[in-house]
Motif scaffolding. Structure first.
Motif, mmCIF file in Angstrom:
data_model
loop_
_atom_site.group_PDB
_atom_site.id
_atom_site.type_symbol
_atom_site.label_atom_id
_atom_site.label_comp_id
_atom_site.label_asym_id
_atom_site.label_seq_id
_atom_site.Cartn_x
_atom_site.Cartn_y
_atom_site.Cartn_z
ATOM 1 N N UNK A 73 5.639 5.834 -3.171
ATOM 2 C CA UNK A 73 4.764 5.274 -2.151
ATOM 3 C C UNK A 73 5.470 5.285 -0.803
ATOM 4 N N UNK A 115 1.738 10.501 -7.669
ATOM 5 C CA UNK A 115 2.449 10.849 -8.894
ATOM 6 C C UNK A 115 3.536 11.880 -8.612
ATOM 7 N N UNK A 133 5.988 7.247 -9.786
ATOM 8 C CA UNK A 133 5.150 7.359 -8.597
ATOM 9 C C UNK A 133 5.999 7.058 -7.369
ATOM 10 N N UNK A 181 8.110 3.818 -8.045
ATOM 11 C CA UNK A 181 7.632 2.997 -9.151
ATOM 12 C C UNK A 181 7.668 3.784 -10.450
ATOM 13 N N UNK A 233 8.680 -3.140 -10.858
ATOM 14 C CA UNK A 233 8.604 -3.803 -9.559
ATOM 15 C C UNK A 233 8.909 -2.872 -8.401
ATOM 16 N N UNK A 289 2.748 2.349 4.102
ATOM 17 C CA UNK A 289 1.349 2.335 4.516
ATOM 18 C C UNK A 289 0.443 3.262 3.719
ATOM 19 N N UNK A 290 0.962 3.816 2.644
ATOM 20 C CA UNK A 290 0.176 4.779 1.856
ATOM 21 C C UNK A 290 -0.033 4.281 0.434
ATOM 22 N N UNK A 291 -0.896 4.983 -0.282
ATOM 23 C CA UNK A 291 -1.056 4.716 -1.705
ATOM 24 C C UNK A 291 0.050 5.384 -2.493
ATOM 25 N N UNK A 292 0.009 5.230 -3.812
ATOM 26 C CA UNK A 292 1.021 5.830 -4.661
ATOM 27 C C UNK A 292 0.659 7.271 -4.991
#
Lengths: 114, 113
Positions: free
Chosen positions: B38, B46, B36, B90, B105, B41-44
């Motif tokens: 990111x 895919x 993923x 990630x 992490x 300031x954003x979400x993850x």
């Protein structure tokens, strides 16, 4: 299809207050997961719901709770806020079991506790 | 239980250079593997996933990853990095019946012009 939406996007609360965050998953997705993200701890799993049932819970105190409604929308609640609860809270939905299907994340709710 | 290690906290590359982000996992059977990304300031989002079959997986934005069972690795690669690739990456591993994946992490990618 519309993506995962989270409301509110930003929130400022005072220690001791409680807060409710909302998540609307992608239409048709039945699994909703919540994560807490902080610079020090990274991405930490809070809980996962599937068809209104909590199937997994992370290692967080009982002040953190959640629920899922029949339309798959989910809310999480944090009571008696502490400074350390300041974080980005991410919601993710999945068409099936989150461990084996991809997750679709919302933009998150940035919570600041003062 | 499964676990994921991303050995590099930060990676710095020059724009146009190739990129490889490392991911090692621990799991007894064949895992479900994800990368993923990111942006600040954003979400993850895919990038790609591996369930079975061809061990070289193509993803979005020109990324690919190779599953190497013998090394328990799932490294992410891109032949030429763009400044817009600067983000947090990630790696995640899942297993049937565990309901939720385990995330690494993260690796922060910095791109120099």
């Amino acid at each position: 299809k519309a993506g995962v939406t989270q409301t509110p996007r930003y929130l400022i609360k005072t220690r001791g207050q409680q807060v409710t965050l909302s998540c609307s998953p992608i239409s048709g997705h039945r699994s909703v997961s919540w994560y807490q993200q902080t610079p020090g701890q990274g991405l930490q799993f809070l809980f996962e719901y599937f068809s209104e049932t909590q199937r997994n819970k992370g290692n967080f105190p009982g002040r953190f709770s959640g629920r899922q409604f029949s339309n798959s929308r989910s809310e999480m609640n944090v009571s008696t806020l502490e400074l350390g609860d300041s974080a980005l809270y991410l919601c993710a939905s999945s068409p099936g079991e989150a461990a084996t299907y991809e997750q679709y994340f919302g933009p998150g709710t940035r919570l600041t506790v003062t | 239980a499964q676990s994921v290690t991303q050995p590099d906290i930060h990676i710095t590359v020059s724009e146009g250079a190739s990129l490889e982000l490392r991911c090692n996992y621990s799991y007894g059977a064949t895992p479900y593997l994800f990368w993923y990304v990111q942006s600040p300031g954003q979400g993850l989002q895919l990038l790609l996933k591996y369930f079975s079959g061809d061990t070289l997986v193509q993803g979005i934005k020109g990324f690919e990853a190779e599953f190497k069972r013998s090394q328990s690795s799932f490294n992410l690669r891109k032949p030429s990095v763009h400044w817009s690739d600067a983000a947090e990456y990630f790696c995640a591993v899942g297993a049937g019946g565990s309901y939720i994946p385990t995330f690494g992490r993260g690796t922060s990618l910095i791109v120099h012009p």
